[in-house]
Motif scaffolding. Structure first.
Motif, PDB file in Angstrom:
ATOM      1  N   UNK A  21      32.523  41.261  38.545  1.00 33.02           N
ATOM      2  CA  UNK A  21      31.534  42.646  38.465  1.00 33.02           C
ATOM      3  C   UNK A  21      30.605  42.403  37.082  1.00 33.02           C
ATOM      4  N   UNK A  22      30.996  41.523  36.203  1.00 33.70           N
ATOM      5  CA  UNK A  22      30.223  41.542  35.083  1.00 33.70           C
ATOM      6  C   UNK A  22      28.842  40.704  35.623  1.00 33.70           C
ATOM      7  N   UNK A  23      29.059  39.716  36.448  1.00 39.24           N
ATOM      8  CA  UNK A  23      27.887  39.135  36.840  1.00 39.24           C
ATOM      9  C   UNK A  23      26.662  39.840  37.484  1.00 39.24           C
ATOM     10  N   UNK A  24      27.249  41.227  37.944  1.00 36.92           N
ATOM     11  CA  UNK A  24      26.286  42.299  38.736  1.00 36.92           C
ATOM     12  C   UNK A  24      26.002  43.235  37.605  1.00 36.92           C
ATOM     13  N   UNK A  25      26.126  42.911  36.267  1.00 38.69           N
ATOM     14  CA  UNK A  25      25.722  43.951  35.250  1.00 38.69           C
ATOM     15  C   UNK A  25      26.527  45.327  35.640  1.00 38.69           C
ATOM     16  N   UNK A  26      27.786  45.240  36.125  1.00 41.87           N
ATOM     17  CA  UNK A  26      28.292  46.694  36.246  1.00 41.87           C
ATOM     18  C   UNK A  26      28.784  47.007  34.728  1.00 41.87           C
ATOM     19  N   UNK A  58      38.318  41.700  46.617  1.00 43.51           N
ATOM     20  CA  UNK A  58      37.366  42.933  46.059  1.00 43.51           C
ATOM     21  C   UNK A  58      36.261  42.728  46.554  1.00 43.51           C
ATOM     22  N   UNK A  59      35.355  43.909  46.845  1.00 41.68           N
ATOM     23  CA  UNK A  59      34.271  44.244  47.696  1.00 41.68           C
ATOM     24  C   UNK A  59      33.399  45.109  46.653  1.00 41.68           C
ATOM     25  N   UNK A  60      32.251  44.571  46.438  1.00 37.14           N
ATOM     26  CA  UNK A  60      31.409  45.519  45.678  1.00 37.14           C
ATOM     27  C   UNK A  60      30.243  45.744  46.357  1.00 37.14           C
ATOM     28  N   UNK A  68      39.243  47.360  46.115  1.00 38.83           N
ATOM     29  CA  UNK A  68      40.355  46.738  45.875  1.00 38.83           C
ATOM     30  C   UNK A  68      41.295  46.682  47.050  1.00 38.83           C
ATOM     31  N   UNK A  69      41.487  45.535  47.525  1.00 36.00           N
ATOM     32  CA  UNK A  69      42.606  45.548  48.536  1.00 36.00           C
ATOM     33  C   UNK A  69      43.753  44.645  48.362  1.00 36.00           C
ATOM     34  N   UNK A  70      45.108  44.879  48.539  1.00 35.31           N
ATOM     35  CA  UNK A  70      46.049  44.039  48.221  1.00 35.31           C
ATOM     36  C   UNK A  70      47.022  44.327  49.496  1.00 35.31           C
ATOM     37  N   UNK A  71      47.321  43.017  50.013  1.00 32.99           N
ATOM     38  CA  UNK A  71      48.405  43.033  51.231  1.00 32.99           C
ATOM     39  C   UNK A  71      49.527  42.426  50.561  1.00 32.99           C
ATOM     40  N   UNK A 111      45.015  49.731  48.973  1.00 36.01           N
ATOM     41  CA  UNK A 111      43.667  50.049  48.694  1.00 36.01           C
ATOM     42  C   UNK A 111      43.079  50.959  47.814  1.00 36.01           C
ATOM     43  N   UNK A 112      42.087  50.666  47.029  1.00 32.06           N
ATOM     44  CA  UNK A 112      41.445  51.907  46.189  1.00 32.06           C
ATOM     45  C   UNK A 112      39.935  51.455  46.218  1.00 32.06           C
ATOM     46  N   UNK A 113      39.275  52.781  45.913  1.00 31.14           N
ATOM     47  CA  UNK A 113      37.882  52.557  45.779  1.00 31.14           C
ATOM     48  C   UNK A 113      37.679  53.258  44.202  1.00 31.14           C
ATOM     49  N   UNK A 114      36.478  52.599  43.579  1.00 31.31           N
ATOM     50  CA  UNK A 114      36.307  52.905  42.245  1.00 31.31           C
ATOM     51  C   UNK A 114      34.649  53.109  42.435  1.00 31.31           C
TER      52      UNK A 114
END
Length: 124
Positions: A21-26, A58-60, A68-71, A111-114
């Motif tokens: 995420x820091x790579x994309x300046x979040x 992790x999808x942005x 965020x998704x965890x199985x 899963x969750x979204x932020x």
């Protein structure tokens, strides 16, 4: 990514999510929130999961959403607990519920979204 359920993987996954995420300046605050939620959901999968692997994604969306998704291969229901102040655990999904825009469980996946903004948007 996929890994064997081991406690050391929680920190590894948390750091990886932050770096991506820091790579994309979040914005820093948003990265910290995502990292906290990654830690909580991955910890649940490591501790309570059923399989020999945990699957994490992790999808942005550059428009401002992280998913965020965890199985964990466990059919168990996930619930928000309200532990007593002296309990040492049980707050993970409480934090997810409080900080995520949305969250749920589909099959064996939590899963969750932020909602996040980029650092450029925060400075503008």
């Amino acid at each position: 990514m996929s890994f064997k359920p081991h406690a050391r993987r929680v920190e590894h996954t948390r750091r990886m999510a932050g770096a991506l995420l820091r790579q994309d300046d979040v914005a820093r605050e948003a990265v910290e929130t995502v990292q906290l939620l990654v830690s909580e959901i991955v910890t649940n999968a490591v501790v309570h999961g059923n399989g020999d692997r945990v699957r994490f994604s992790l999808a942005y969306d550059p428009c401002g959403t992280v998913r965020i998704e965890v199985d964990d291969r466990s059919p168990a229901r996930v619930a928000v607990r309200h532990p007593d102040p002296d309990e040492e655990s049980g707050r993970g999904m409480f934090l997810v519920d409080a900080l995520a825009r949305d969250w749920g469980r589909r099959g064996t996946r939590t899963w969750c979204t932020v909602s996040v903004g980029s650092a450029r948007e925060v400075r503008a």
